[in-house]
Write a protein that holds these residues in place. Structure first.
Motif, short mmCIF file in Angstrom:
data_model
loop_
_atom_site.label_atom_id
_atom_site.label_comp_id
_atom_site.label_asym_id
_atom_site.label_seq_id
_atom_site.Cartn_x
_atom_site.Cartn_y
_atom_site.Cartn_z
N LEU A 290 0.79 -1.23 0.00
CA LEU A 290 0.00 0.00 0.00
C LEU A 290 0.83 1.29 0.00
CD1 LEU A 290 -3.02 -0.90 2.33
CD2 LEU A 290 -2.87 -1.00 -0.16
N PRO A 291 1.88 1.41 0.83
CA PRO A 291 2.65 2.67 0.78
C PRO A 291 3.28 2.94 -0.58
CG PRO A 291 3.20 1.38 2.75
CD PRO A 291 2.38 0.50 1.88
N PHE A 292 3.69 1.89 -1.28
CA PHE A 292 4.30 2.06 -2.59
C PHE A 292 3.25 2.45 -3.63
CE2 PHE A 292 6.95 -0.82 -0.13
CZ PHE A 292 8.21 -0.26 -0.29
N ILE A 293 2.04 1.92 -3.48
CA ILE A 293 0.95 2.32 -4.37
C ILE A 293 0.64 3.80 -4.15
CG2 ILE A 293 -1.52 2.01 -4.83
CD1 ILE A 293 -1.09 -0.97 -4.26
N GLY A 294 0.68 4.25 -2.90
CA GLY A 294 0.48 5.67 -2.63
C GLY A 294 1.51 6.54 -3.34
N VAL A 386 11.14 -4.27 9.13
CA VAL A 386 10.33 -3.05 9.14
C VAL A 386 11.20 -1.84 8.76
CG1 VAL A 386 9.04 -1.46 10.61
CG2 VAL A 386 8.63 -3.91 10.77
N GLY A 387 12.42 -1.81 9.27
CA GLY A 387 13.32 -0.72 8.94
C GLY A 387 13.66 -0.67 7.46
N ILE A 388 13.89 -1.85 6.87
CA ILE A 388 14.21 -1.90 5.43
C ILE A 388 13.01 -1.46 4.60
CG2 ILE A 388 14.78 -3.46 3.53
CD1 ILE A 388 16.49 -5.05 5.52
N GLN A 392 12.91 1.73 2.05
CA GLN A 392 12.50 1.64 0.65
C GLN A 392 11.32 2.58 0.36
OE1 GLN A 392 14.17 0.15 -1.65
NE2 GLN A 392 15.61 -0.85 -0.27
N ILE A 393 10.48 2.81 1.35
CA ILE A 393 9.35 3.72 1.15
C ILE A 393 9.83 5.17 1.05
CG2 ILE A 393 7.30 4.71 2.27
CD1 ILE A 393 6.79 1.93 3.49
N PHE A 394 10.75 5.57 1.91
CA PHE A 394 11.11 6.98 2.01
C PHE A 394 12.33 7.37 1.19
CE2 PHE A 394 8.54 6.39 5.83
CZ PHE A 394 7.73 7.52 5.78
N LEU A 407 12.17 -5.21 -2.99
CA LEU A 407 13.22 -5.37 -1.98
C LEU A 407 12.63 -5.30 -0.57
CD1 LEU A 407 16.02 -3.20 -3.62
CD2 LEU A 407 15.91 -5.69 -3.50
N GLY A 408 11.66 -4.39 -0.36
CA GLY A 408 11.02 -4.31 0.94
C GLY A 408 10.25 -5.58 1.27
N PHE A 409 9.52 -6.08 0.28
CA PHE A 409 8.75 -7.32 0.48
C PHE A 409 9.68 -8.50 0.72
CE2 PHE A 409 5.34 -10.32 -1.26
CZ PHE A 409 4.56 -10.21 -0.13
#
Length: 518
Positions: A290-294, A386-388, A392-394, A407-409
């Motif tokens: 979801l964050p990546f879709i955002g 969670v940190g990785i 990857q989100i930010f 990579l996050g997944f």
């Protein structure tokens, strides 16, 4: 975006080969050998695949001989092990037969999926008995129990359903959509196990088809050859065995997620978000998307205020849909509690699981609470994951957004104390569509597929308790060791001795020129 440099035998999409050049050099041989391997596995499943105790198949003479006679079980083990590794070889050889990754390669890959998958559609469930947990959970729904509060043990004669004992008290970790599928299947079959398994396979097949459709589409968006990505994913033995032979609901989960990602990436974000939310309502792990879709929705040059707005929109729409579904079934978000069950289990080949085992062994040797400290290791692995994901989100380029998601997944999967082979299959299509180079990356995939096939073949075998007595000489440990040795010897042959496949695992003489856009 950076242009892709095609290697020999790996022409990029849209490039036409010379008319005199065949795209695939005699695909029939690997297609037939893979079909033979799949047939061997299907026949072997009659003896060591998972049957519900109440199954009527146990009364058939052929099943009786293959499951209760030492010779029949031994034959089943040999067929299963040889068939599984023959399927690995066929997949590798099919890739080697491709001269140009064009329409001919796509056609050969689809033929492989059909030929190799067909026998598995009619096999006894292999490598996992989760499908029997699905039946039990569906029966909970039919009989009016809340599956988020009650384990299968709430049912009368629950042990006849064939589910693993870990499910007897465990809360269900699946979302609302899959609960409805379970309820529909059990209601329509009246808890008949074989009919239920076939319907669950149909649901898994929907996921397989979604992967076949959307893996090439996503690969094209990234400048990656779609036909090669399809071969890496859909014809992959791990993909076929876990999604068809093992009947895992992960097929539907990842198929819906890939379809949703495609529509989100092509500016049909709301529709794509609905599909990803449906994926979450099968197995909630894809909530990581979801964050990546955002970010996709916000656009390439979005500032932080705009990103936060679209993160809020993405979360609001998805969680709103999930909340509406929870109102319909009346169970709320009970699946959140079920997510904790897998995290309490470890396995030796998972890096975090192995580290926890080492820590527990050392501290136990000094009389301390080693397993208590191992739990700290497992929690540390989750925090690192969670940190990785947050990193990857930010951080990172917008053009690499899908790779960042991948990579996050992957961090979520690989830093867990328990890694199942079907968890790995979640990652294969994501890496394939964002670029798996023809160097150490694809070799790593070959080794991973070989390892997990060997492990799966020897991990879960149903050996009739009567045969586990010493006088008959076929205890469960011996059966598993035999399967492991046969599969391992075949794998070593593929890696070191087979004149055709050993070159795939060795260092290439020429430099790799394939540089996929990621």
């Amino acid at each position: 975006m950076t242009a892709r440099v095609p290697a020999a035998g790996n022409v990029a999409a849209g490039t036409s080969p010379e008319p005199a050049t065949a795209e695939v050099d005699n695909a029939l041989s690997p297609l037939l050998s893979g079909f033979a391997g799949s047939m061997f596995m299907a026949i072997g499943s009659l003896g060591v695949g998972w049957l519900a105790p109440v199954s009527e198949l146990r009364r058939l003479p052929l099943f009786i001989w293959m499951r209760t006679e030492a010779v029949g079980v031994a034959l089943s083990i040999v067929l299963l092990a040889v068939g599984g590794m023959l399927l690995v070889r066929a997949w590798l050889r099919l890739g080697q037969r491709v001269r140009v990754w064009g329409a001919g390669a796509r056609r050969a890959t689809l033929q492989a999926v059909a030929l190799w998958g067909l026998p598995m559609m009619f096999s006894v469930p292999l490598f996992s008995r989760d499908v029997y947990a699905y039946i039990g959970q569906g029966r909970l729904m039919v009989e009016g129990f809340n599956p988020y509060e009650n384990g299968i043990s709430a049912l009368s004669n629950y042990f006849q359903l064939g589910a693993d004992k870990m499910w007897t008290e465990a809360p269900v970790p699946y979302g609302q959509l899959f609960l409805w599928i379970e309820q529909l299947v059990v209601w329509s079959t009246n808890v008949q196990p074989e009919a239920s398994i076939m319907l669950f396979r149909v649901a898994a097949l929907v996921g397989v088809v979604l992967c076949i459709v959307y893996v090439p589409k996503l690969a094209e968006l990234h400048g990656v050859n779609p036909h090669r990505a399809l071969w890496l994913t859909a014809a992959n033995p791990l993909f076929l065995t876990n999604f068809i032979a093992s009947v895992h609901n992960d097929a539907l989960m990842i198929g819906l997620a890939l379809a949703g990602l495609y529509y989100c990436a092509t500016r049909r974000v709301v529709f794509g978000l609905v599909l990803v939310t449906l994926s979450i309502s099968v197995k909630p792990i894809t909530i990581v998307f979801l964050p990546f879709i955002g970010l996709l929705w916000a656009g390439k040059n979005a500032g932080w205020p705009r990103k936060f707005v679209f993160w809020g929109l993405t979360a609001g729409i998805s969680l709103g849909i999930l909340y509406a579904m929870s109102l319909v079934n009346g169970f709320g978000f009970g699946w959140v509690n079920g997510l904790s069950a897998p995290g309490s289990i470890w396995i030796w080949y998972a890096p975090v699981g192995l580290l926890g085992l080492v820590v527990a062994s050392i501290f136990n040797a000094f009389g301390l609470d080693g397993w208590g400290l191992a739990k700290w290791v497992y929690d540390a692995g989750k925090l690192l994951a969670v940190g990785i994901v947050a990193w990857q989100i930010f951080r990172g380029d917008h053009d690499r957004l899908m790779r960042r998601l991948t990579l996050g997944f992957a961090a979520v999967v690989l830093l867990a104390p328990m890694i199942q082979s079907w968890y790995v299959v979640w990652l294969i299509p994501l890496f394939a569509v964002t670029g798996i180079r023809d160097d150490w990356q694809v070799k790593a995939l070959y080794f991973i597929v070989s390892f997990f096939m060997v492990y799966a073949i020897s991990d879960q075998l149903e050996v009739f308790p009567y045969l586990q007595t010493e006088d008959l000489g076929l205890p469960l440990a011996l059966a598993r060791n035999a399967a492991a040795i046969i599969a391992l010897m075949f794998a070593l042959y593929l890696i070191f001795l087979d004149p055709k496949t050993k070159q795939l695992f060795s260092k290439p003489d020429e430099p790799v020129t394939t540089r996929p856009v990621i």
